[in-house]
Design a protein around this motif. Structure first.
Motif, mmCIF file in Angstrom:
data_model
loop_
_atom_site.group_PDB
_atom_site.id
_atom_site.type_symbol
_atom_site.label_atom_id
_atom_site.label_comp_id
_atom_site.label_asym_id
_atom_site.label_seq_id
_atom_site.Cartn_x
_atom_site.Cartn_y
_atom_site.Cartn_z
ATOM 1 N N ASP A 15 0.087 -0.898 -0.476
ATOM 2 C CA ASP A 15 -0.296 0.138 -0.158
ATOM 3 C C ASP A 15 1.281 0.928 0.238
ATOM 4 O O ASP A 15 2.323 1.176 1.129
ATOM 5 C CB ASP A 15 -0.834 0.387 1.537
ATOM 6 C CG ASP A 15 -2.447 -1.578 0.721
ATOM 7 O OD1 ASP A 15 -2.543 -1.761 0.397
ATOM 8 O OD2 ASP A 15 -2.221 -1.501 2.464
ATOM 9 N N VAL A 16 0.061 2.344 -0.541
ATOM 10 C CA VAL A 16 0.922 4.244 -0.763
ATOM 11 C C VAL A 16 -0.104 4.598 -0.339
ATOM 12 O O VAL A 16 -1.626 4.788 -0.876
ATOM 13 C CB VAL A 16 1.805 3.891 -1.939
ATOM 14 C CG1 VAL A 16 0.805 4.050 -3.155
ATOM 15 C CG2 VAL A 16 2.633 4.881 -1.642
ATOM 16 N N THR A 17 0.557 5.895 0.832
ATOM 17 C CA THR A 17 -0.826 6.837 1.254
ATOM 18 C C THR A 17 -0.378 8.286 0.252
ATOM 19 O O THR A 17 0.888 8.647 -0.047
ATOM 20 C CB THR A 17 -0.550 6.993 2.482
ATOM 21 O OG1 THR A 17 -0.434 5.332 3.464
ATOM 22 C CG2 THR A 17 -0.806 8.126 3.332
ATOM 23 N N VAL A 18 -1.503 8.989 0.019
ATOM 24 C CA VAL A 18 -1.659 10.193 -0.691
ATOM 25 C C VAL A 18 -1.520 10.812 0.260
ATOM 26 O O VAL A 18 -3.202 11.210 -0.148
ATOM 27 C CB VAL A 18 -1.851 10.038 -2.621
ATOM 28 C CG1 VAL A 18 -1.568 11.599 -2.710
ATOM 29 C CG2 VAL A 18 -0.836 9.007 -3.453
ATOM 30 N N ILE A 19 -1.238 12.661 0.412
ATOM 31 C CA ILE A 19 -2.148 13.031 1.068
ATOM 32 C C ILE A 19 -2.500 14.166 0.276
ATOM 33 O O ILE A 19 -1.300 14.576 -0.559
ATOM 34 C CB ILE A 19 -1.435 13.377 2.172
ATOM 35 C CG1 ILE A 19 -1.737 12.042 3.564
ATOM 36 C CG2 ILE A 19 -2.098 14.642 3.010
ATOM 37 C CD1 ILE A 19 -0.855 12.210 3.959
ATOM 38 N N VAL A 20 -3.759 14.912 0.128
ATOM 39 C CA VAL A 20 -3.694 15.993 -0.622
ATOM 40 C C VAL A 20 -4.437 17.244 0.077
ATOM 41 O O VAL A 20 -5.359 17.004 0.835
ATOM 42 C CB VAL A 20 -5.003 15.510 -1.473
ATOM 43 C CG1 VAL A 20 -5.849 16.628 -2.568
ATOM 44 C CG2 VAL A 20 -4.534 14.777 -3.087
ATOM 45 N N ARG A 21 -3.482 18.787 -0.074
ATOM 46 C CA ARG A 21 -4.044 19.603 1.265
ATOM 47 C C ARG A 21 -4.343 20.348 0.302
ATOM 48 O O ARG A 21 -4.306 20.713 -0.411
ATOM 49 C CB ARG A 21 -2.946 19.655 2.010
ATOM 50 C CG ARG A 21 -2.003 18.808 2.779
ATOM 51 C CD ARG A 21 -0.642 19.186 3.802
ATOM 52 N NE ARG A 21 -0.824 18.200 4.648
ATOM 53 C CZ ARG A 21 -0.836 17.342 5.548
ATOM 54 N NH1 ARG A 21 -1.590 17.537 5.504
ATOM 55 N NH2 ARG A 21 -0.019 16.694 6.039
ATOM 56 N N ASP A 22 -5.923 20.927 0.483
ATOM 57 C CA ASP A 22 -5.829 22.674 0.308
ATOM 58 C C ASP A 22 -4.723 22.924 0.261
ATOM 59 O O ASP A 22 -4.114 23.623 1.226
ATOM 60 C CB ASP A 22 -6.723 22.961 1.414
ATOM 61 C CG ASP A 22 -8.712 21.930 1.008
ATOM 62 O OD1 ASP A 22 -8.105 20.775 0.229
ATOM 63 O OD2 ASP A 22 -9.683 22.164 2.101
ATOM 64 N N VAL A 23 -4.936 24.520 -1.113
ATOM 65 C CA VAL A 23 -4.582 25.294 -0.628
ATOM 66 C C VAL A 23 -4.502 26.183 0.008
ATOM 67 O O VAL A 23 -5.975 26.623 -0.092
ATOM 68 C CB VAL A 23 -4.072 26.053 -2.042
ATOM 69 C CG1 VAL A 23 -3.311 26.980 -2.724
ATOM 70 C CG2 VAL A 23 -3.564 24.629 -3.365
ATOM 71 N N ALA A 24 -4.055 27.375 0.692
ATOM 72 C CA ALA A 24 -4.744 28.100 1.375
ATOM 73 C C ALA A 24 -4.534 29.276 0.879
ATOM 74 O O ALA A 24 -4.630 29.685 -0.085
ATOM 75 C CB ALA A 24 -3.066 28.540 2.017
ATOM 76 N N ASN A 25 -6.013 29.956 1.479
ATOM 77 C CA ASN A 25 -7.067 31.293 0.513
ATOM 78 C C ASN A 25 -7.319 31.896 2.074
ATOM 79 O O ASN A 25 -8.542 31.283 2.328
ATOM 80 C CB ASN A 25 -7.851 30.512 -0.785
ATOM 81 C CG ASN A 25 -8.967 31.545 -1.835
ATOM 82 O OD1 ASN A 25 -7.996 32.942 -1.142
ATOM 83 N ND2 ASN A 25 -8.935 30.676 -1.870
#
Length: 318
Positions: free
Chosen positions: A293-303
């Motif tokens: 398994d591999v983990t991919v974290i997608v974070r929101d761009v600060a606005n």
């Protein structure tokens, strides 16, 4: 004559023959002589003890079928088997009594003129019908060792034979219907289980063992972290054995793959959140899959929102 074991025929009685064997090469030659002396006695005819024969169970008397020894004298002799009575040992077609179930060997020798006797033997079996061979079911494996599952003979003796090749798999005990077979490698192997019963009919059955190699060990690559929802390129290992497949273990939505079987597939449609992807390598139903398994974290761009100009000194809503 250039044959060192040639036949010398047409000899007259009471005659001495001198034969010379000569060997020659480019340097010289050498020879040796042998003397063959005949007398006026006729040698024995070639013995023929008859055809090997199987008799049904319960047979108590049989008749031997040697050839006529004239002008010599023939003699029957029991070589092996349960004790029996040869009615007339000098009769070429004598009866034999006291026969019970078992395997026998009889020798028919013909003597004449003081020469070396000629002899021949015959095999006789008295038995129930030979057990029908059953080599057991075909097997599909992902390992190098297995146990065979043939039937145990009630009448006769069984043995294994490897038909596919003379090398490779090792039959530990070829006479054991449940023998272990080792050193199996990937491929298709054909084995034969044969039951023999003296000179009676034999029975043969075959079974096939299909061996696969296990898949490559899966490696899904290093975990990734992104600050936007742009596509992600995966970095799993390429399977040297088997076929790789991507799947989603968990995540905030179901993204899509440019090629679900590519180790370097592109994943599209990501949103913010944490995804766990699984890279599975398989070679078929016989071997267990490997996965990672591999983990991919997608974070929101600060606005921080739009700039604000206000005349209200009391405060603003950000």
């Amino acid at each position: 004559i250039e044959d060192p074991t040639a036949f010398f025929t047409g000899l007259d009685p009471n005659t001495a023959y001198t034969l010379r064997w000569t060997i020659t090469n480019s340097c010289n030659s050498a020879y040796d002589e042998v003397i063959i002396t005949t007398n006026n006695s006729s040698g024995p005819v070639g013995a023929n003890a008859g055809t090997d024969t199987c008799f049904p169970s319960g047979t108590s008397t049989i008749t031997l079928s040697g050839n006529d020894p004239s002008p010599g004298i023939g003699t029957w002799k029991q070589i092996s088997g349960p004790n029996v009575v040869i009615t007339n040992p000098n009769l070429y077609n004598t009866s034999v009594t006291g026969v019970v179930n078992g395997n026998y060997e009889f020798e028919w020798s013909i003597d004449s003129g003081g020469c070396t006797p000629s002899s021949d033997s015959v095999l006789i079996s008295v038995s129930e019908p030979t057990t029908i061979a059953d080599a057991g079911p075909n097997q599909s494996l992902c390992k190098s060792t297995t146990t065979m599952a043939a039937n145990t003979p009630v009448v006769g003796t069984g043995f294994w034979t490897l038909l596919t090749s003379e090398t490779g798999p090792v039959i530990v005990d070829r006479f054991d219907p449940n023998t272990e077979v080792t050193n199996l490698t990937a491929g298709t192997w054909l084995f034969e289980w044969t039951i023999v019963n003296g000179v009676c009919d034999r029975s043969i059955s075959a079974t096939q063992i299909n061996v696969q190699r296990g898949p490559s060990q899966a490696n899904a690559g290093v975990d990734q972290e992104k600050c936007d929802a742009s596509p992600v390129i995966m970095a799993a290992n390429f399977p040297l054995r088997g076929v790789g497949t991507w799947s989603l273990v968990s995540g905030p939505n179901n993204p899509t793959y440019s090629d679900v079987h590519s180790n370097n597939t592109t994943v599209n449609g990501l949103i913010s959140g944490t995804y766990i992807f699984r890279w599975t390598i398989s070679t078929g139903i016989n071997c267990p899959d490997t996965f990672d398994d591999v983990t991919v974290i997608v974070r929101d761009v600060a606005n921080a929102g739009s700039d604000i100009i206000t005349c209200d000194q009391g405060g603003v809503l950000l």
